[in-house]
Design a protein around this motif. Structure first.
Motif, PDB file in Angstrom:
ATOM      1  N   LEU A  86       0.834  -1.207   0.000  1.00  0.00           N
ATOM      2  CA  LEU A  86       0.000   0.000   0.000  1.00  0.00           C
ATOM      3  C   LEU A  86       0.868   1.255   0.000  1.00  0.00           C
ATOM      4  O   LEU A  86       0.525   2.250  -0.643  1.00  0.00           O
ATOM      5  CB  LEU A  86      -0.917  -0.014   1.218  1.00  0.00           C
ATOM      6  CG  LEU A  86      -1.921   1.134   1.320  1.00  0.00           C
ATOM      7  CD1 LEU A  86      -2.835   1.166   0.106  1.00  0.00           C
ATOM      8  CD2 LEU A  86      -2.752   1.001   2.600  1.00  0.00           C
ATOM      9  N   ARG A  87       1.999   1.211   0.704  1.00  0.00           N
ATOM     10  CA  ARG A  87       2.908   2.362   0.730  1.00  0.00           C
ATOM     11  C   ARG A  87       3.469   2.637  -0.657  1.00  0.00           C
ATOM     12  O   ARG A  87       3.533   3.789  -1.096  1.00  0.00           O
ATOM     13  CB  ARG A  87       4.035   2.079   1.728  1.00  0.00           C
ATOM     14  CG  ARG A  87       5.023   3.208   1.868  1.00  0.00           C
ATOM     15  CD  ARG A  87       5.861   3.047   3.125  1.00  0.00           C
ATOM     16  NE  ARG A  87       6.681   1.851   3.138  1.00  0.00           N
ATOM     17  CZ  ARG A  87       6.487   0.794   3.925  1.00  0.00           C
ATOM     18  NH1 ARG A  87       5.477   0.780   4.764  1.00  0.00           N
ATOM     19  NH2 ARG A  87       7.293  -0.244   3.893  1.00  0.00           N
ATOM     20  N   ASP A  88       3.879   1.594  -1.368  1.00  0.00           N
ATOM     21  CA  ASP A  88       4.397   1.777  -2.729  1.00  0.00           C
ATOM     22  C   ASP A  88       3.318   2.308  -3.667  1.00  0.00           C
ATOM     23  O   ASP A  88       3.591   3.125  -4.556  1.00  0.00           O
ATOM     24  CB  ASP A  88       4.948   0.453  -3.262  1.00  0.00           C
ATOM     25  CG  ASP A  88       6.192  -0.001  -2.510  1.00  0.00           C
ATOM     26  OD1 ASP A  88       6.837   0.869  -1.874  1.00  0.00           O
ATOM     27  OD2 ASP A  88       6.507  -1.205  -2.544  1.00  0.00           O
ATOM     28  N   PHE A  89       2.085   1.835  -3.462  1.00  0.00           N
ATOM     29  CA  PHE A  89       0.978   2.291  -4.308  1.00  0.00           C
ATOM     30  C   PHE A  89       0.650   3.764  -4.045  1.00  0.00           C
ATOM     31  O   PHE A  89       0.372   4.531  -4.970  1.00  0.00           O
ATOM     32  CB  PHE A  89      -0.259   1.422  -4.045  1.00  0.00           C
ATOM     33  CG  PHE A  89      -1.490   1.887  -4.760  1.00  0.00           C
ATOM     34  CD1 PHE A  89      -1.690   1.598  -6.094  1.00  0.00           C
ATOM     35  CD2 PHE A  89      -2.463   2.632  -4.089  1.00  0.00           C
ATOM     36  CE1 PHE A  89      -2.835   2.032  -6.755  1.00  0.00           C
ATOM     37  CE2 PHE A  89      -3.593   3.070  -4.743  1.00  0.00           C
ATOM     38  CZ  PHE A  89      -3.785   2.768  -6.075  1.00  0.00           C
ATOM     39  N   ALA A  90       0.664   4.157  -2.777  1.00  0.00           N
ATOM     40  CA  ALA A  90       0.237   5.512  -2.410  1.00  0.00           C
ATOM     41  C   ALA A  90       1.336   6.561  -2.578  1.00  0.00           C
ATOM     42  O   ALA A  90       1.026   7.752  -2.653  1.00  0.00           O
ATOM     43  CB  ALA A  90      -0.260   5.526  -0.965  1.00  0.00           C
ATOM     44  N   ALA A  91       2.602   6.150  -2.625  1.00  0.00           N
ATOM     45  CA  ALA A  91       3.705   7.123  -2.656  1.00  0.00           C
ATOM     46  C   ALA A  91       3.624   8.092  -3.833  1.00  0.00           C
ATOM     47  O   ALA A  91       3.756   9.314  -3.638  1.00  0.00           O
ATOM     48  CB  ALA A  91       5.042   6.386  -2.655  1.00  0.00           C
ATOM     49  N   PRO A  92       3.408   7.631  -5.088  1.00  0.00           N
ATOM     50  CA  PRO A  92       3.310   8.604  -6.193  1.00  0.00           C
ATOM     51  C   PRO A  92       2.137   9.563  -6.038  1.00  0.00           C
ATOM     52  O   PRO A  92       2.259  10.755  -6.340  1.00  0.00           O
ATOM     53  CB  PRO A  92       3.146   7.720  -7.436  1.00  0.00           C
ATOM     54  CG  PRO A  92       3.649   6.376  -7.032  1.00  0.00           C
ATOM     55  CD  PRO A  92       3.317   6.248  -5.581  1.00  0.00           C
ATOM     56  N   LEU A  93       0.996   9.056  -5.565  1.00  0.00           N
ATOM     57  CA  LEU A  93      -0.177   9.913  -5.392  1.00  0.00           C
ATOM     58  C   LEU A  93       0.061  10.947  -4.298  1.00  0.00           C
ATOM     59  O   LEU A  93      -0.307  12.122  -4.440  1.00  0.00           O
ATOM     60  CB  LEU A  93      -1.405   9.065  -5.060  1.00  0.00           C
ATOM     61  CG  LEU A  93      -1.817   8.030  -6.118  1.00  0.00           C
ATOM     62  CD1 LEU A  93      -2.985   7.201  -5.619  1.00  0.00           C
ATOM     63  CD2 LEU A  93      -2.164   8.723  -7.421  1.00  0.00           C
ATOM     64  N   THR A  94       0.673  10.519  -3.193  1.00  0.00           N
ATOM     65  CA  THR A  94       0.965  11.449  -2.104  1.00  0.00           C
ATOM     66  C   THR A  94       1.926  12.534  -2.565  1.00  0.00           C
ATOM     67  O   THR A  94       1.730  13.722  -2.282  1.00  0.00           O
ATOM     68  CB  THR A  94       1.557  10.690  -0.907  1.00  0.00           C
ATOM     69  OG1 THR A  94       0.641   9.676  -0.482  1.00  0.00           O
ATOM     70  CG2 THR A  94       1.840  11.634   0.243  1.00  0.00           C
ATOM     71  N   GLY A  95       2.980  12.133  -3.281  1.00  0.00           N
ATOM     72  CA  GLY A  95       3.922  13.117  -3.800  1.00  0.00           C
ATOM     73  C   GLY A  95       3.277  14.090  -4.771  1.00  0.00           C
ATOM     74  O   GLY A  95       3.584  15.291  -4.767  1.00  0.00           O
ATOM     75  N   LEU A  96       2.359  13.580  -5.601  1.00  0.00           N
ATOM     76  CA  LEU A  96       1.666  14.438  -6.558  1.00  0.00           C
ATOM     77  C   LEU A  96       0.818  15.480  -5.847  1.00  0.00           C
ATOM     78  O   LEU A  96       0.883  16.684  -6.157  1.00  0.00           O
ATOM     79  CB  LEU A  96       0.796  13.579  -7.479  1.00  0.00           C
ATOM     80  CG  LEU A  96      -0.106  14.331  -8.467  1.00  0.00           C
ATOM     81  CD1 LEU A  96       0.737  15.082  -9.482  1.00  0.00           C
ATOM     82  CD2 LEU A  96      -1.058  13.361  -9.167  1.00  0.00           C
ATOM     83  N   PHE A  97       0.011  15.048  -4.877  1.00  0.00           N
ATOM     84  CA  PHE A  97      -0.870  15.986  -4.173  1.00  0.00           C
ATOM     85  C   PHE A  97      -0.078  16.972  -3.324  1.00  0.00           C
ATOM     86  O   PHE A  97      -0.474  18.130  -3.177  1.00  0.00           O
ATOM     87  CB  PHE A  97      -1.865  15.212  -3.304  1.00  0.00           C
ATOM     88  CG  PHE A  97      -3.049  14.693  -4.057  1.00  0.00           C
ATOM     89  CD1 PHE A  97      -4.145  15.514  -4.303  1.00  0.00           C
ATOM     90  CD2 PHE A  97      -3.075  13.399  -4.544  1.00  0.00           C
ATOM     91  CE1 PHE A  97      -5.249  15.054  -4.997  1.00  0.00           C
ATOM     92  CE2 PHE A  97      -4.166  12.925  -5.248  1.00  0.00           C
ATOM     93  CZ  PHE A  97      -5.256  13.748  -5.482  1.00  0.00           C
TER      94      PHE A  97
END
Length: 248
Positions: A86-97
């Protein structure tokens, strides 16, 4: 025995007021008013009852957006801290936002929710939830695996692990997350109110600039800084001291 180092924090505010007064003496009052003139402007707003609705509106919007962001950050940060997938999945989205300035969402939220409470609350939520979630995630990841294994050997359930291992060990990061989140949320609130609101502290600053009232602009700026300072001194520092003692 060494003497304790004196705390000179009390002198910072008088020095700031003195520097402000000296600088204001070089400009006309309509450009940069003296501190006492800004205080008089605040007294006028308070006396005629115009100040309290502005403070109430801003604090209500901040409470709604920040509370939702705290809940979302705890859920997201804990989940990503415990699960690598889940961390790998969410990392790009978190960085984008996190890379997008929160105020950039204000026009869209105003189109969707209209001008007012909900559009500003959504901007506050977006501004605060992701920095807090990353901080919570780091706190969960910093927990030593030996403590977790020991608790599991003793028969701890998942809920007991969260309550007695993960939560106490991540408290320093949780308090840091609250500070970061409130700072981001408060800035986003003021910026959103300056763009599209009919009341609030940001609205005070914006309308003061439009009519050329420097005292009103500075009054709003002083209120912004004062409320942030009170939250830091009276809330977050006390929370940090309390839970540091509790954790120990």
């Amino acid at each position: 025995m060494r003497r304790p180092t004196p705390n000179w924090g009390w002198a910072s505010l008088p020095c700031l007021l003195l520097a402000w007064s000296l600088l204001a003496s070089r400009f006309p009052a309509y450009i940069l008013p003296q501190p006492w003139e800004v205080a008089l402007e605040g007294w006028r707003w308070a006396r005629n009852g115009s100040l309290w609705p502005q403070l109430g509106a801003s604090l209500t919007e901040e409470l709604g957006g920040f509370s939702a962001a705290v809940l979302g950050a705890l859920l997201l940060g804990t989940a990503t801290g415990l699960s690598r997938r889940l961390r790998d999945f969410a990392a790009p989205l978190t960085g984008l936002f996190m890379a997008i300035p929160p105020i950039a969402w204000a026009p869209l939220t105003m189109i969707v929710f209209g001008i007012g409470y909900w559009s500003i609350v959504v901007v506050i939520f977006i501004a605060a939830v992701f920095p807090m979630a990353v901080t919570v995630q780091q706190g969960v990841q910093a927990i030593r695996h030996g403590e977790v294994r020991a608790a599991r050997v003793l028969g701890a359930s998942r809920w007991q692990l969260l309550r007695h291992v993960y939560f106490p060990a991540s408290l320093p990061c949780l308090t840091a997350a609250l500070r970061i989140g409130f700072s981001q949320a408060w800035r986003a609130l003021v910026a959103a109110e300056m763009i599209g609101a009919s009341r609030g502290i940001g609205w005070m600053v914006s309308t003061g600039g439009q009519i050329g009232n420097s005292s009103q602009v500075l009054l709003g700026i002083v209120l912004i800084g004062l409320i942030a300072w009170l939250m830091e001194s009276l809330v977050f520092r006390r929370i940090e001291r309390h839970y540091q003692t509790w954790r120990t």
